[in-house]
Write a protein that holds these residues in place. Structure first.
Motif, mmCIF file in Angstrom:
data_model
loop_
_atom_site.group_PDB
_atom_site.id
_atom_site.type_symbol
_atom_site.label_atom_id
_atom_site.label_comp_id
_atom_site.label_asym_id
_atom_site.label_seq_id
_atom_site.Cartn_x
_atom_site.Cartn_y
_atom_site.Cartn_z
ATOM 1 N N GLU A 37 11.520 136.501 -2.875
ATOM 2 C CA GLU A 37 10.065 136.515 -2.966
ATOM 3 C C GLU A 37 9.109 135.360 -3.106
ATOM 4 O O GLU A 37 7.933 135.536 -3.167
ATOM 5 N N LYS A 38 10.013 134.071 -3.134
ATOM 6 C CA LYS A 38 8.940 132.879 -2.934
ATOM 7 C C LYS A 38 9.167 132.189 -1.759
ATOM 8 O O LYS A 38 8.471 131.364 -1.579
ATOM 9 N N ASN A 39 9.808 132.872 -0.732
ATOM 10 C CA ASN A 39 9.971 132.239 0.661
ATOM 11 C C ASN A 39 8.596 132.039 1.230
ATOM 12 O O ASN A 39 8.440 131.160 1.909
ATOM 13 N N TRP A 40 7.687 132.824 1.092
ATOM 14 C CA TRP A 40 6.485 132.723 1.542
ATOM 15 C C TRP A 40 5.580 131.525 1.194
ATOM 16 O O TRP A 40 4.842 130.944 1.966
ATOM 17 N N LYS A 41 6.152 131.098 -0.059
ATOM 18 C CA LYS A 41 5.149 129.864 -0.533
ATOM 19 C C LYS A 41 5.961 128.570 -0.041
ATOM 20 O O LYS A 41 5.407 127.553 -0.112
ATOM 21 N N PHE A 42 7.133 128.515 0.751
ATOM 22 C CA PHE A 42 7.702 127.302 1.318
ATOM 23 C C PHE A 42 7.380 126.955 2.396
ATOM 24 O O PHE A 42 7.074 127.870 3.443
ATOM 25 N N SER A 43 6.995 125.746 2.895
ATOM 26 C CA SER A 43 6.729 125.302 4.241
ATOM 27 C C SER A 43 7.698 124.087 4.432
ATOM 28 O O SER A 43 7.508 123.219 3.766
ATOM 29 N N ALA A 44 7.938 124.047 5.495
ATOM 30 C CA ALA A 44 8.629 122.757 6.054
ATOM 31 C C ALA A 44 7.821 121.553 6.293
ATOM 32 O O ALA A 44 8.182 120.386 5.807
#
Length: 315
Positions: free
Chosen positions: A209-216
């Protein structure tokens, strides 16, 4: 204030304030894990008290309609800006608050001076404007990535070794102009440690549910950690002024960072000390005439003025 809240809040946030004219070395001078002797179990109650205080003063700020407040939040990625806004402003009237997030400038914004897009989002009198990232991006990310500066269409006068000192000076003057015109500038830097940032990045990967907040791209920026620490230190040294000081909030503990942010904003509002407008004597007479008319409309058996009756019963 008579109850001593203003003095207690001022004492609480004083260790966070960057003294104007001081030379800051961020990693040496401010501990991201500092918690002021508090324990987490105290945090929820203190935050509720802070939110309640902000609601009281925001209502007075809007009623007086004389001052506005600009809250600038700066932090590295995963520093907790969104959560701070969500928790600290949870009790205020959303009609009196405007949140603006500043990302990569648009083509229209690049056709103006570098402060133009921030000026478009300033508050009206009686309002609080929150800048999620702010005009300080122009001496942070632009300094760490000089290629961004090339896109700002500056006159072709060649490399300018004094550009950052000039921008510090321009920003200080702009903030002084705003303050002199009744718009207080509150500046908070959420100071996150490198290890805590690593932990938060991993959490964003581990929790679906927090994957959307991650950016390479955030991890790539992490590779410029030392450059950002230097840029932050220079910025804090050059732009913490008497009229718009910086507060470095320890951000490794989210609960403590939110208490600190609420305290800094409350301190500003209490310094303004907005007051409810007083009704002129003639207008007061008209109110009393209207009051008597409404009291005569009370149904049989009901108090003429239910609110006054309840207050009398409580007293």
């Amino acid at each position: 204030m008579a109850d001593g809240r203003a003095e207690r809040i001022a004492d609480f946030i004083e260790p966070l304030r960057v003294r104007p004219g001081s030379k800051v070395h961020l990693e040496r001078d401010f501990d991201p894990r500092y918690k002021g002797g508090l324990k987490k179990r105290q945090g929820a109650e203190l935050l509720r008290a802070g939110v309640s205080l902000l609601a009281e003063y925001q209502d007075r700020l809007a009623a007086q309609d004389t001052y506005g407040v600009v809250l600038c939040l700066q932090a590295l990625d995963a520093g907790g800006k969104d959560g701070t806004i969500r928790h600290v402003m949870s009790g205020v009237n959303p009609q009196g608050v405007r949140v603006s997030s500043f990302k990569v400038p648009s083509a229209e914004e690049l056709d103006h001076d570098y402060l133009w897009r921030y000026a478009q989002r300033l508050p009206a009198r009686g309002e609080i404007a929150i800048f999620n990232r702010s005009h300080y991006e122009e001496v942070l990310v632009v300094r760490v990535h000089p290629e961004v500066l090339l896109r700002q269409k500056l006159p072709p006068h060649g490399p300018d070794p004094d550009i950052w000192e000039r921008r510090y000076r321009e920003i200080n003057h702009w903030e002084r102009y705003l303050t002199d015109n009744g718009f207080k500038v509150v500046k908070i830097f959420l100071n996150l440690s490198k290890e805590e940032q690593r932990t938060r990045f991993l959490k964003r990967i581990d929790l679906p549910e927090k994957n959307w907040k991650f950016s390479a791209a955030d991890v790539r920026e992490r590779g410029r950690w030392d450059d950002y620490q230097h840029a932050f230190s220079e910025m804090l040294s050059a732009t913490s002024t008497r009229w718009a000081p910086w507060y470095v909030v320890p951000a490794d503990r989210k609960w403590f960072a939110r208490i600190c942010a609420a305290a800094v904003l409350a301190h500003t509002l209490m310094e303004i000390d907005p007051q409810y407008p007083e009704v002129a004597p003639e207008a007061r007479k008209d109110l009393l005439v209207t009051k008597r008319s409404l009291e005569r409309e009370a149904p049989a058996g009901a108090p003429a003025d239910p609110y006054a009756a309840r207050q009398k019963k409580r007293g």
